[in-house]
Design a protein around this motif. Structure first.
Motif, PDB file in Angstrom:
ATOM      1  N   GLU A  45      41.245  63.699  22.025  1.00 47.39           N
ATOM      2  CA  GLU A  45      41.557  64.058  20.644  1.00 47.39           C
ATOM      3  C   GLU A  45      41.232  65.526  20.382  1.00 47.39           C
ATOM      4  OE1 GLU A  45      42.957  62.006  18.462  1.00 47.39           O
ATOM      5  OE2 GLU A  45      42.966  60.315  19.869  1.00 47.39           O
ATOM      6  N   ILE A  46      42.091  66.203  19.625  1.00 48.41           N
ATOM      7  CA  ILE A  46      41.817  67.585  19.223  1.00 48.41           C
ATOM      8  C   ILE A  46      40.635  67.591  18.259  1.00 48.41           C
ATOM      9  CG2 ILE A  46      42.749  69.596  18.003  1.00 48.41           C
ATOM     10  CD1 ILE A  46      45.520  68.773  19.051  1.00 48.41           C
ATOM     11  N   ILE A  47      39.757  68.564  18.410  1.00 46.72           N
ATOM     12  CA  ILE A  47      38.515  68.594  17.620  1.00 46.72           C
ATOM     13  C   ILE A  47      38.447  69.822  16.726  1.00 46.72           C
ATOM     14  CG2 ILE A  47      37.268  67.306  19.390  1.00 46.72           C
ATOM     15  CD1 ILE A  47      35.951  70.002  20.218  1.00 46.72           C
ATOM     16  N   TRP A  79      45.291  72.340  10.630  1.00 48.15           N
ATOM     17  CA  TRP A  79      45.804  71.151  11.332  1.00 48.15           C
ATOM     18  C   TRP A  79      47.320  71.045  11.223  1.00 48.15           C
ATOM     19  CZ3 TRP A  79      42.893  68.330  14.592  1.00 48.15           C
ATOM     20  CH2 TRP A  79      41.505  68.430  14.466  1.00 48.15           C
ATOM     21  N   LYS A 131      37.968  61.812  24.621  1.00 52.35           N
ATOM     22  CA  LYS A 131      38.993  60.812  24.322  1.00 52.35           C
ATOM     23  C   LYS A 131      40.395  61.416  24.270  1.00 52.35           C
ATOM     24  CE  LYS A 131      35.845  57.953  21.570  1.00 52.35           C
ATOM     25  NZ  LYS A 131      35.617  57.357  20.211  1.00 52.35           N
ATOM     26  N   ALA A 161      41.320  73.188  13.394  1.00 51.86           N
ATOM     27  CA  ALA A 161      41.351  72.679  14.767  1.00 51.86           C
ATOM     28  C   ALA A 161      40.991  73.805  15.729  1.00 51.86           C
ATOM     29  CB  ALA A 161      42.750  72.135  15.083  1.00 51.86           C
ATOM     30  N   LYS A 206      50.049  71.071  22.010  1.00 47.89           N
ATOM     31  CA  LYS A 206      48.736  70.422  21.883  1.00 47.89           C
ATOM     32  C   LYS A 206      47.740  70.951  22.914  1.00 47.89           C
ATOM     33  CE  LYS A 206      50.419  66.093  19.834  1.00 47.89           C
ATOM     34  NZ  LYS A 206      49.870  66.405  18.510  1.00 47.89           N
ATOM     35  N   HIS A 220      40.112  69.589  23.294  1.00 45.76           N
ATOM     36  CA  HIS A 220      40.111  68.131  23.175  1.00 45.76           C
ATOM     37  C   HIS A 220      38.739  67.563  23.542  1.00 45.76           C
ATOM     38  CE1 HIS A 220      44.361  69.144  23.519  1.00 45.76           C
ATOM     39  NE2 HIS A 220      44.681  67.941  23.091  1.00 45.76           N
ATOM     40  N   ASP A 221      38.408  66.439  22.947  1.00 41.82           N
ATOM     41  CA  ASP A 221      37.179  65.754  23.331  1.00 41.82           C
ATOM     42  C   ASP A 221      37.461  64.830  24.521  1.00 41.82           C
ATOM     43  OD1 ASP A 221      38.445  63.483  22.339  1.00 41.82           O
ATOM     44  OD2 ASP A 221      37.249  63.398  20.498  1.00 41.82           O
TER      45      ASP A 221
END
Length: 450
Positions: free
Chosen positions: A151-153, A132, A149, A164, A141, A146-147
């Motif tokens: 956000e990185i998963i 991370w 939302k 990540a 990024k 990303h999900d």
């Protein structure tokens, strides 16, 4: 006069700059063919609590004396500190080495020492995810998954929350990954990679095969006349047909080995697993076979998994001789009995169980000296309790018998081996065969027809 001296000095400097400099790649060493590889896996965290690359280099004589011709070094890159579990598979910088393990110069010395000892060296490569706190995450990024939302998963379907997940739809990320791999091939002289999480498991996708094809084609072009070895952690056929790997894991065979040795299943199950794995392979590709590796040793040692030392050695014979692809995980040659959590330093007594070390050494010598044993045609003879098979090529015929049980068993011999005198190639003595073979608990024997 002063001008002449300056001109002469400049000429000397230019000549030195144009003279080829010796680097880690310039060596007379030649890699073994894929089906001749006997590999040793190095977990640096069992060699020393710090500067462990130097500790590995100091043990190269002992490692090479086992008869292995390829080192696989687990990840030695800087480890992420954010959300950390201290896993070496959590990479913060793909072009550096963690101080825990040493320096780039220490690694160059290890590479050079391996080559001087007639061994290749491959690195562990973790392409599916990063730490991370890898700079890529802050600077790019869009290189990550990303999900909904935004956000990185972490990798889906896993509990790998310390890493990540990378996005292989991103062209720039792919280029950066290949560039990092090229650094170790071009500048550090490594001979290839063992690639982590190449194909899906744990309900996760892994790295796409088309990336591996692009990466491996680029690496081989950059290596020129140098061969490189690519080992995939995965078992899908597209590791070979698309990706371009030469070796991948014999996971199914190991699972069958445990079911036969530890759960009482018939040896026929082991022969079936061997056939299924090799029936699916393109010609010339190899399954790496093992009784343990870093993942399995973190749960149980081979000495305990296969009942005792004798069981562990019988399992090893049943593993490396049907089709080659031999691996030794550093620590099993000295019979380390406890599990090894590779997330931390675990000291190993390298002087323990000297007889076991010699036994591994002897088996790898037989493996190296006899082409029929590692890659000859195999003819299985089904039985419930004894693994009996013939290996044959132009150099001769061998009979391998392994009692997979912790009790004595007998088995009728095939007609071709009845009432003959063979050579026990382990002891070098004549061995008189009749109509059956009798084996003690976990005993094995390897015979060559006279």
């Amino acid at each position: 006069m002063k001008k002449t001296i300056i001109s002469l000095s400049l000429a000397i400097m230019l000549l030195a700059a144009c003279t080829p400099q010796k680097d880690a790649r310039q060596t007379s060493f030649k890699l073994p063919a894929t089906d001749d590889i006997a590999m040793y896996q190095v977990n640096p965290r069992v060699f020393a609590p710090s500067k462990s690359l130097n500790a590995v280099t100091a043990r190269i004589d002992s490692i090479q004396a086992l008869g292995v011709n390829m080192l696989w070094v687990m990840p030695i890159y800087p480890i992420g500190e954010e959300k950390t579990k201290n896993s070496p598979y959590c990479i913060r910088d793909y072009k550096a080495i963690a101080p825990e393990f040493g320096t780039l110069d220490d690694f160059k010395k290890l590479t050079q020492t391996c080559h001087e000892h007639g061994m290749g060296i491959i690195m562990d490569w973790v392409a599916n995810h990063t730490a991370w706190d890898n700079p890529w995450l802050k600077e790019h990024k869009d290189w990550y998954t990303h999900d909904q939302k935004g956000e990185i998963i972490h990798p889906a379907g896993t509990d790998w929350t310390d890493v990540a997940d990378l996005n292989y739809d991103n062209r720039d990320m792919r280029n950066a990954m290949i560039d990092a791999m090229l650094f170790w091939i071009r500048d550090m002289g490594v001979d290839g990679f063992r690639c982590d999480f190449v194909s899906s498991y744990f309900n996760a996708d892994g790295v796409p095969a088309d990336f591996w094809k692009e990466a491996i084609d680029t690496l081989r072009k950059a290596a020129g006349d140098r061969q490189i070895i690519m080992l995939a952690e995965g078992k899908r056929v597209d590791n070979f047909t698309v990706g371009g790997f030469q070796m991948n894991y014999g996971w199914d065979y190991k699972d069958s080995l445990v079911s036969v040795f530890c759960k009482g299943r018939s040896v026929e199950h082991l022969f079936a697993a061997d056939k299924a794995e090799y029936d699916s392979l393109p010609q010339g590709r190899v399954k790496m076979r093992f009784t343990t590796n870093h993942d399995h040793a973190s749960e149980i040692s081979p000495v305990k998994q296969f009942t005792n030392e004798r069981g562990s050695m019988a399992a090893y014979v049943a593993t490396i001789f049907p089709h080659g692809g031999a691996l030794i995980y550093g620590s099993q040659e000295v019979g380390y009995e406890d599990n090894i959590n590779f997330f931390k330093y675990v000291p190993v007594n390298w002087m323990a169980h000297g007889n076991l070390y010699k036994e591994y050494q002897h088996l790898i010598k037989l493996y190296n000296d006899n082409t029929a044993l590692r890659k000859g045609k195999m003819t299985p003879y089904p039985d419930k309790d004894i693994m009996l098979f013939e290996k044959k090529d132009d150099t001769g015929a061998f009979l391998v018998a392994v009692n997979v049980r912790n009790e004595a068993h007998s088995m009728a011999l095939p007609d071709a081996w009845k009432d003959m005198t063979a050579v026990d190639i382990y002891s070098g003595k004549d061995y008189t065969l009749k109509d059956k073979i009798d084996l003690k608990p976990f005993e094995y024997i390897i015979l060559k027809a006279k």
